[in-house]
Design a protein around this motif. Sequence first.
Motif, PDB file in Angstrom:
ATOM      1  N   ALA A   1     -98.298  38.066 100.994  1.00 50.10           N
ATOM      2  CA  ALA A   1     -98.163  38.464 102.398  1.00 50.10           C
ATOM      3  C   ALA A   1     -98.237  37.273 103.365  1.00 50.10           C
ATOM      4  CB  ALA A   1     -99.186  39.538 102.745  1.00 50.10           C
ATOM      5  N   PRO A   2     -99.252  36.410 103.243  1.00 54.35           N
ATOM      6  CA  PRO A   2     -99.292  35.304 104.212  1.00 54.35           C
ATOM      7  C   PRO A   2     -98.056  34.421 104.142  1.00 54.35           C
ATOM      8  CG  PRO A   2    -101.151  35.161 102.671  1.00 54.35           C
ATOM      9  CD  PRO A   2    -100.399  36.398 102.342  1.00 54.35           C
ATOM     10  N   LEU A   3     -97.564  34.189 102.919  1.00 50.10           N
ATOM     11  CA  LEU A   3     -96.394  33.334 102.763  1.00 50.10           C
ATOM     12  C   LEU A   3     -95.183  33.957 103.468  1.00 50.10           C
ATOM     13  CD1 LEU A   3     -95.640  30.700 101.279  1.00 50.10           C
ATOM     14  CD2 LEU A   3     -94.584  32.154  99.532  1.00 50.10           C
ATOM     15  N   ILE A   4     -94.973  35.224 103.184  1.00 48.77           N
ATOM     16  CA  ILE A   4     -93.788  35.873 103.768  1.00 48.77           C
ATOM     17  C   ILE A   4     -93.925  35.986 105.287  1.00 48.77           C
ATOM     18  CG2 ILE A   4     -92.365  37.942 103.773  1.00 48.77           C
ATOM     19  CD1 ILE A   4     -92.236  37.636 100.980  1.00 48.77           C
ATOM     20  N   ILE A   5     -95.119  36.316 105.770  1.00 45.60           N
ATOM     21  CA  ILE A   5     -95.289  36.409 107.227  1.00 45.60           C
ATOM     22  C   ILE A   5     -94.978  35.054 107.861  1.00 45.60           C
ATOM     23  CG2 ILE A   5     -96.901  36.845 109.126  1.00 45.60           C
ATOM     24  CD1 ILE A   5     -98.414  38.730 107.221  1.00 45.60           C
ATOM     25  N   LEU A   6     -95.434  34.005 107.195  1.00 47.65           N
ATOM     26  CA  LEU A   6     -95.195  32.659 107.718  1.00 47.65           C
ATOM     27  C   LEU A   6     -93.695  32.356 107.772  1.00 47.65           C
ATOM     28  CD1 LEU A   6     -97.326  30.603 108.574  1.00 47.65           C
ATOM     29  CD2 LEU A   6     -96.895  29.376 106.447  1.00 47.65           C
ATOM     30  N   ILE A   7     -93.003  32.699 106.701  1.00 47.47           N
ATOM     31  CA  ILE A   7     -91.547  32.452 106.674  1.00 47.47           C
ATOM     32  C   ILE A   7     -90.864  33.231 107.797  1.00 47.47           C
ATOM     33  CG2 ILE A   7     -89.426  32.766 105.334  1.00 47.47           C
ATOM     34  CD1 ILE A   7     -91.146  32.362 102.810  1.00 47.47           C
ATOM     35  N   VAL A   8     -91.266  34.494 107.921  1.00 50.65           N
ATOM     36  CA  VAL A   8     -90.674  35.343 108.947  1.00 50.65           C
ATOM     37  C   VAL A   8     -90.946  34.758 110.330  1.00 50.65           C
ATOM     38  CG1 VAL A   8     -90.907  37.583 110.091  1.00 50.65           C
ATOM     39  CG2 VAL A   8     -90.775  37.465 107.613  1.00 50.65           C
ATOM     40  N   PHE A   9     -92.183  34.336 110.512  1.00 46.73           N
ATOM     41  CA  PHE A   9     -92.591  33.816 111.807  1.00 46.73           C
ATOM     42  C   PHE A   9     -91.797  32.560 112.174  1.00 46.73           C
ATOM     43  CE2 PHE A   9     -95.622  31.290 114.428  1.00 46.73           C
ATOM     44  CZ  PHE A   9     -95.611  32.139 115.524  1.00 46.73           C
TER      45      PHE A   9
END
Length: 434
Positions: free
Chosen positions: A422-430
């Motif tokens: 989750a943190p990785l994907i949120i970061l990419i999205v962000f």
Amino acid sequence: MKRENWNSNTGFIMAAAGAAVGLGNLWKFPYLAGKMGGGVFVLIYLAFLILFGAPLLLSEMALGRHTGKNPVGAYESVKKGFGFVGGIGVFCAFVVLCFYSVVGGWVLKYLFSYTAGNIPDFDVFSSSALDPVLYHILFSFLTFMIVIKGISGGIEKMSKWILPALFVILIILTVYAVSLPGAWEGIRFLLIPRIENIAELPVICITAMGQVFFSLSLGMGAIITYGSYLDRSSRLPFNAVVIPALDTIVALLSGILILSAVFAFDLEPQGGEGLLFRTMPVIFSQLPFGNFWGALFFIMVFFAAITSSISLLEVVVAFLMDTFKIKRLYAALIPTILVFIIGTFASLSFGVLGDILIAGHPIFTFLTILADNYLMPASAFLLCIFTGYIWKRRIVYKEITNGGRIPFRFEKFFFFIVRYAAPLIILIVFVSSL
Ligand code: PHE
């Protein structure tokens, strides 16, 4: 002061599902799916819901119940210095409330208009200086009136009949819409994956992810706050399945309802934001007993919007009550007055204040971007880091399993998600949305 409680776990589920089911389901989901490859969007949405939505919902519930505090107090009491994470959530809830109640006001206006039988032109109405402001104030006032009645006496009591009523209306409307000639095309449009250009995929992923967070009310402290009134014996893993399931059923049904109707009348499915207030009225105007169907439709949208806006106000109220030890009434009055004022500016930004830009956007749009693109992802990201690394795994596990008394089969999956995926994907999205 003794902290309030839900009367039952069912009451909590109704309230939390009521918070989740909102304009995001009835208005945003259908138009996003319409715009972004139909079934492709739906599939990615479902995948993200299972991968991130449910686990993060579980984290927020656990944090709320474990501490019995508002979001700031909850983070702070687990680890000193982390209260600011909850602070981002509380601030985000407030920002969302300011624009949510403007749209809530539009819904009220349409509801009254269909009851009275004279339907306004959306562009004329939304850009005028008086009407939408009055309805926005009325909507926030109704929200205030429910919240001051408290958890079990106000929020739970309302949600317990509003949510079932919403389901009944939604099913009636969907059955009717699906029976219209040509409706089948709309269902195909919603459910069959189609993608012309693979390059669209990242945008679809980003949008679907944001929609999962928004729709489940994550990253705004809402579930932490509602969780803080939960009884020790309620089963969190069960709730983390039921709430997303209810939320998704409403989103899919309203997608089927709206797109069936749109196709049956040969209208444009990519109507975007205008789908609810521009396109649907065209449909009602051509249906037999159109005013009746219109009124029923907007009652349903109103029900969805009000249970969400009470949850947003409750986040701020719980924070003010806990932090400043003030009465519920005052804790609700202060943010409501601010929402009156800021929401009024947001509403006027569709008309007379349209030229005032903040960071290049009119006030209303600025508020939505601030919440959706910055505050919500920041707070969701920090929630993952917090649950995954700061909060002790043993204690998280104990909270989720009620001290080991109930099984939690997804333990490994859950910690993998909150620590890495989750943190990785949120970061990419962000980063890619910047
Ligand atoms: N989940 C709500 C919706 O779909 C919006 C919302 C977000 C409500 C956060 C409360 C807190 O419309």
